[in-house]
Design a protein around this motif. Structure first.
Motif, PDB file in Angstrom:
ATOM      1  N   VAL A   1       0.840  -1.316  -0.107  1.00 10.87           N
ATOM      2  CA  VAL A   1       0.064   0.060   0.098  1.00 10.87           C
ATOM      3  C   VAL A   1       0.607   0.777   0.006  1.00 10.87           C
ATOM      4  O   VAL A   1       0.351   2.362  -1.095  1.00 10.87           O
ATOM      5  N   LEU A   2       2.261   1.206   0.559  1.00  8.50           N
ATOM      6  CA  LEU A   2       2.657   2.321   1.034  1.00  8.50           C
ATOM      7  C   LEU A   2       2.955   2.473  -0.523  1.00  8.50           C
ATOM      8  O   LEU A   2       3.234   3.394  -1.552  1.00  8.50           O
ATOM      9  N   TYR A   3       3.965   1.527  -1.119  1.00  8.60           N
ATOM     10  CA  TYR A   3       4.152   1.530  -2.368  1.00  8.60           C
ATOM     11  C   TYR A   3       3.107   2.079  -4.018  1.00  8.60           C
ATOM     12  O   TYR A   3       3.945   3.071  -4.223  1.00  8.60           O
ATOM     13  N   HIS A   4       1.928   1.901  -3.768  1.00  6.03           N
ATOM     14  CA  HIS A   4       0.674   1.936  -4.448  1.00  6.03           C
ATOM     15  C   HIS A   4       0.967   3.234  -3.804  1.00  6.03           C
ATOM     16  O   HIS A   4       0.445   4.017  -5.409  1.00  6.03           O
ATOM     17  N   LYS A   5       0.304   3.943  -2.860  1.00  7.64           N
ATOM     18  CA  LYS A   5      -0.071   5.434  -2.989  1.00  7.64           C
ATOM     19  C   LYS A   5       1.292   6.776  -3.243  1.00  7.64           C
ATOM     20  O   LYS A   5       0.800   7.458  -3.854  1.00  7.64           O
ATOM     21  N   VAL A   6       2.148   5.990  -2.665  1.00 13.03           N
ATOM     22  CA  VAL A   6       3.566   6.975  -3.057  1.00 13.03           C
ATOM     23  C   VAL A   6       3.222   7.108  -4.757  1.00 13.03           C
ATOM     24  O   VAL A   6       3.978   8.638  -5.153  1.00 13.03           O
ATOM     25  N   GLY A   7       3.339   5.897  -5.812  1.00 12.17           N
ATOM     26  CA  GLY A   7       3.435   5.905  -6.492  1.00 12.17           C
ATOM     27  C   GLY A   7       2.311   6.485  -7.577  1.00 12.17           C
ATOM     28  O   GLY A   7       2.533   7.362  -8.665  1.00 12.17           O
ATOM     29  N   ARG A   8       1.229   5.779  -6.650  1.00 14.43           N
ATOM     30  CA  ARG A   8      -0.061   7.328  -7.045  1.00 14.43           C
ATOM     31  C   ARG A   8       0.116   8.258  -7.331  1.00 14.43           C
ATOM     32  O   ARG A   8      -0.799   9.563  -8.250  1.00 14.43           O
ATOM     33  N   GLU A   9       0.711   9.319  -6.188  1.00 16.43           N
ATOM     34  CA  GLU A   9       0.687  10.588  -6.334  1.00 16.43           C
ATOM     35  C   GLU A   9       1.539  11.079  -7.099  1.00 16.43           C
ATOM     36  O   GLU A   9       1.546  12.154  -7.492  1.00 16.43           O
ATOM     37  N   ALA A  10       2.602  10.279  -7.226  1.00 21.42           N
ATOM     38  CA  ALA A  10       4.501  10.811  -8.431  1.00 21.42           C
ATOM     39  C   ALA A  10       3.302  10.860  -9.375  1.00 21.42           C
ATOM     40  O   ALA A  10       3.638  11.799 -10.295  1.00 21.42           O
ATOM     41  N   MET A  11       1.855   9.764  -9.704  1.00 18.91           N
ATOM     42  CA  MET A  11       2.074   9.387 -11.270  1.00 18.91           C
ATOM     43  C   MET A  11       0.285  10.506 -10.755  1.00 18.91           C
ATOM     44  O   MET A  11      -0.142  10.509 -12.337  1.00 18.91           O
ATOM     45  N   GLY A  12       0.116  11.408 -10.520  1.00 11.34           N
ATOM     46  CA  GLY A  12      -1.357  12.055 -10.868  1.00 11.34           C
ATOM     47  C   GLY A  12      -2.463  11.613 -10.572  1.00 11.34           C
ATOM     48  O   GLY A  12      -3.229  11.978 -11.175  1.00 11.34           O
ATOM     49  N   LEU A  13      -2.161  10.242  -9.648  1.00 16.53           N
ATOM     50  CA  LEU A  13      -3.456   9.640 -10.110  1.00 16.53           C
ATOM     51  C   LEU A  13      -3.867   9.260  -8.643  1.00 16.53           C
ATOM     52  O   LEU A  13      -3.551   9.873  -7.780  1.00 16.53           O
TER      53      LEU A  13
ATOM     54  N   GLU B   1      -8.013  -1.869  -6.746  1.00 17.20           N
ATOM     55  CA  GLU B   1      -6.606  -2.625  -7.893  1.00 17.20           C
ATOM     56  C   GLU B   1      -5.548  -2.528  -7.535  1.00 17.20           C
ATOM     57  O   GLU B   1      -5.255  -1.065  -6.638  1.00 17.20           O
ATOM     58  N   LEU B   2      -4.537  -3.434  -7.546  1.00 17.56           N
ATOM     59  CA  LEU B   2      -2.637  -2.937  -6.884  1.00 17.56           C
ATOM     60  C   LEU B   2      -2.289  -2.899  -8.564  1.00 17.56           C
ATOM     61  O   LEU B   2      -2.537  -4.027  -9.954  1.00 17.56           O
ATOM     62  N   ASN B   3      -1.871  -1.280  -8.980  1.00 19.81           N
ATOM     63  CA  ASN B   3      -1.398  -0.774 -10.140  1.00 19.81           C
ATOM     64  C   ASN B   3      -0.023  -0.891 -10.079  1.00 19.81           C
ATOM     65  O   ASN B   3       0.349  -0.089  -9.622  1.00 19.81           O
ATOM     66  N   MET B   4       0.521  -1.920 -10.896  1.00 20.43           N
ATOM     67  CA  MET B   4       2.099  -2.314 -10.828  1.00 20.43           C
ATOM     68  C   MET B   4       2.999  -1.004 -10.372  1.00 20.43           C
ATOM     69  O   MET B   4       4.008  -1.567 -10.234  1.00 20.43           O
ATOM     70  N   ASP B   5       2.892  -0.642 -12.110  1.00 19.66           N
ATOM     71  CA  ASP B   5       3.089   0.479 -12.684  1.00 19.66           C
ATOM     72  C   ASP B   5       3.807   1.567 -11.106  1.00 19.66           C
ATOM     73  O   ASP B   5       4.714   2.232 -11.227  1.00 19.66           O
ATOM     74  N   ALA B   6       2.447   1.661 -10.419  1.00 22.25           N
ATOM     75  CA  ALA B   6       2.394   3.171  -9.889  1.00 22.25           C
ATOM     76  C   ALA B   6       3.754   2.463  -8.831  1.00 22.25           C
ATOM     77  O   ALA B   6       3.736   2.936  -8.032  1.00 22.25           O
ATOM     78  N   VAL B   7       2.841   0.621  -7.949  1.00 20.93           N
ATOM     79  CA  VAL B   7       3.788   0.263  -7.095  1.00 20.93           C
ATOM     80  C   VAL B   7       5.289   0.660  -7.499  1.00 20.93           C
ATOM     81  O   VAL B   7       6.070   0.398  -6.610  1.00 20.93           O
ATOM     82  N   ILE B   8       5.744   0.094  -8.846  1.00 21.43           N
ATOM     83  CA  ILE B   8       7.222   0.266  -8.874  1.00 21.43           C
ATOM     84  C   ILE B   8       7.376   1.952  -8.980  1.00 21.43           C
ATOM     85  O   ILE B   8       8.781   1.847  -8.130  1.00 21.43           O
TER      86      ILE B   8
END
Length: 567
Positions: free
Chosen positions: A160-172, A182-189
């Motif tokens: 969840v940490l990776y997912h949230k930080v990644g979505r924030e960086a991607m503007g999601l 869902e678990l957006n793996m691109d956002a997780v990475i």
């Protein structure tokens, strides 16, 4: 005898036979009833077991992609949840007095191996999975030295940490509903890349702010480590007031969601380090016969990168979920966490990867400068997956879970034990499904392999310490850093190999011949470095030409033997 007498005799005989017939008929009736009941019970039991198998769990709790807390999962899968909790032992043992034995005390040469690195301060025997976050949170490696947030990649449930930080960086969107859907793996990475180089304490603070699926309770399944360990410090400094890690919240060790899809319970890989690492491995030319899906992907059109969650077999996934963490990787603030698999899974290939790598500023890669010699050396983590890949079990299709999470019966269902432990604690299920030897014989085989590996490791440790002494003597004699450059290269090779086997947790069992080979090379490189250092500090050796020697006779021919075609 008259007719009347005969008839009377028959009547008397019939009277005597009638009770026996009645008894026989009664016995037959009882047997028939009992048999009918047994058959009925058997059919009902079989039907019930078939129904159990069709519906292996009752969905009592609804789960989503933010269900980090394992407790709701335990409502649906109580047997597996009990096994998960059993990794703590009879009960959870926290506090400084309950910490496991120090490896530094048992093997003092480790202090010199890790001189200049945090492991020289505190390095203990591993405990069960339940302790992975607690023991990391209290180790002096964290409380006395600055560590990277990347360390939590394997010690905590970080999806969840990776997912949230990644979505924030991607503007999601980053609201709980979006994260749960869902678990957006691109956002997780992307999130993984964002936090890898952050400080440990800062990432821990972020982790505690994440939703965990149980917002109304703050009693985790396993206790939280005291913030700042037993001394209330991070990197040698008191934890400041108001630090995010002090907030009321939960950080969980690796949990159900890290290896299972919350909707289907299918195995899955969630750690970005593994996903990127195994994709790089697939793109290499190194044969990996124990990973058939990689070989199959290589034969395809390669239009998409290898994805273990799409391409791997279920049997491979029973090792991949373990290989997310039980591997070698870079873990510090200088760069993003990385699995060095781009050239293969052998020890030399991992070493070559690090030797070819540079930091983002263009400088050559190393893990730390050795505290005694100043050499730039490498630190191995725990390469169980890599060493297992070189062993007979991997080549035979045996997964990590087959031995460490063997199948067991729960009613009609065959499930994997979630009390993850040494196979020696469950030889019947873990070993005797394939090996037809007794438990005593199998235990003796394993312990013999491990004892030989440890003995060889100790000899490598002695060679390593003598190498360090020789280098220090050379430096004291005025030998320059330029002159010692080659010796430092040998030191790096020697220490990498010794650390590779001493940090790997099977004591060589995962691939015993490979472990022995690697330790032999470590001893060889240590001795080469020792000799080179001694020659640099010692006077030039005198000539040996005038020494009396006995010529070699009858061993090495001086001319070619005659060749007779007839013979």
């Amino acid at each position: 005898m008259t007719t009347a007498d005969t008839a009377g005799t028959r009547t008397t005989a019939a009277r005597h036979q009638r009770p026996g017939r009645v008894l026989l008929l009664g016995l037959v009736f009882v047997v028939a009833v009992v048999g009918t009941l047994l058959v009925t019970w058997t059919l009902i039991t079989m039907f019930g077991h078939k129904q159990d198998a069709r519906q292996p769990f009752v969905r009592v709790a609804e789960l989503s992609e933010i269900s980090i807390d394992p407790e709701p999962w335990g409502l649906n899968w109580p047997h597996q949840f009990d096994g998960y909790k059993a990794t703590a032992g009879d009960e959870f043992y926290g506090g400084s007095s309950a910490m496991p034995e120090s490896k530094l005390d048992h093997q003092p040469w480790l202090r010199r191996l890790y001189a200049g690195y945090a492991f020289s301060l505190d390095y203990r025997e591993a405990r069960g999975h339940a302790y992975m976050l607690y023991d990391q949170g209290v180790t002096e490696r964290v409380t006395k030295k600055q560590q990277a947030g990347a360390c939590l990649h394997c010690h905590a449930s970080t999806n969840v940490l990776y997912h949230k930080v990644g979505r924030e960086a991607m503007g999601l969107p980053t609201d709980d509903a979006s994260l749960a859907a869902e678990l957006n793996m691109d956002a997780v990475i992307r999130g993984f890349e964002e936090v890898s180089t952050m400080k440990y304490q800062d990432v821990l603070g972020l982790l505690k702010t994440m939703p965990d699926g149980t917002p109304d309770e703050n009693e985790p399944v396993v206790p939280q480590p005291p913030v700042g360990g037993f001394t209330g410090e991070f990197a040698g400094q008191p934890v400041p007031e108001g630090h995010p890690s002090l907030i009321t919240g939960e950080a969980h060790p690796v949990s159900c969601i890290d290896c299972h899809n919350p909707e289907t319970m299918a195995l899955r890989v969630t750690r970005p380090g593994f996903i990127l690492g195994v994709a790089a491995l697939a793109e290499s030319d190194e044969p990996v016969p124990h990973l058939p899906s990689v070989e199959r992907w290589r034969r395809g059109d390669r239009s998409e990168r290898y994805d273990p969650n799409k391409d791997a077999t279920r049997q491979e996934m029973r090792s991949y979920v373990c290989g997310q963490c039980h591997v070698e990787y870079y873990c510090a603030t200088g760069d993003t966490l990385e699995f060095p698999w781009g050239q293969g899974l052998k020890m030399e290939q991992l070493e070559a990867h690090w030797n070819d790598k540079q930091f983002p500023d263009g400088t050559d890669f190393y893990d730390y400068k050795h505290g005694e010699t100043g050499a730039e050396v490498l630190k191995v983590q725990h390469p169980e997956f890599e060493l297992w890949s070189q062993g007979v079990h991997a080549r035979s299709g045996v997964s990590c879970s087959d031995c460490h999470m063997p199948y067991e019966r729960d009613g009609a269902m065959k499930v994997s034990s979630h009390n993850i432990q040494s196979p020696l604690k469950n030889i019947n299920n873990a070993c005797q499904q394939c090996h037809n030897d007794s438990e005593d014989v199998l235990r003796e085989k394993v312990e013999t392999i491990q004892a030989r590996t440890v003995a060889h490791m100790e000899r490598a440790g002695v060679a390593m310490t003598e190498m360090i002494d020789a280098i220090l003597e050379a430096k004291a004699a005025g030998v320059t850093e330029v002159q010692l450059a080659h010796v430092y290269e040998l030191q790096r090779k020697s220490m990498w190999r010794l650390d590779y086997i001493s940090s790997e947790n099977s004591k060589g069992f995962h691939a015993d011949q490979e472990a022995t080979r690697i330790l032999g090379e470590s001893i060889d490189y240590s001795r080469q470095a020792t000799v080179a250092a001694l020659r640099l500090r010692a006077p030039e050796a005198p000539s040996t030409e005038d020494l009396p020697i006995e010529p070699i006779q009858g061993v090495t021919p001086t001319e070619e033997a005659p060749f007779d075609p007839a013979n």
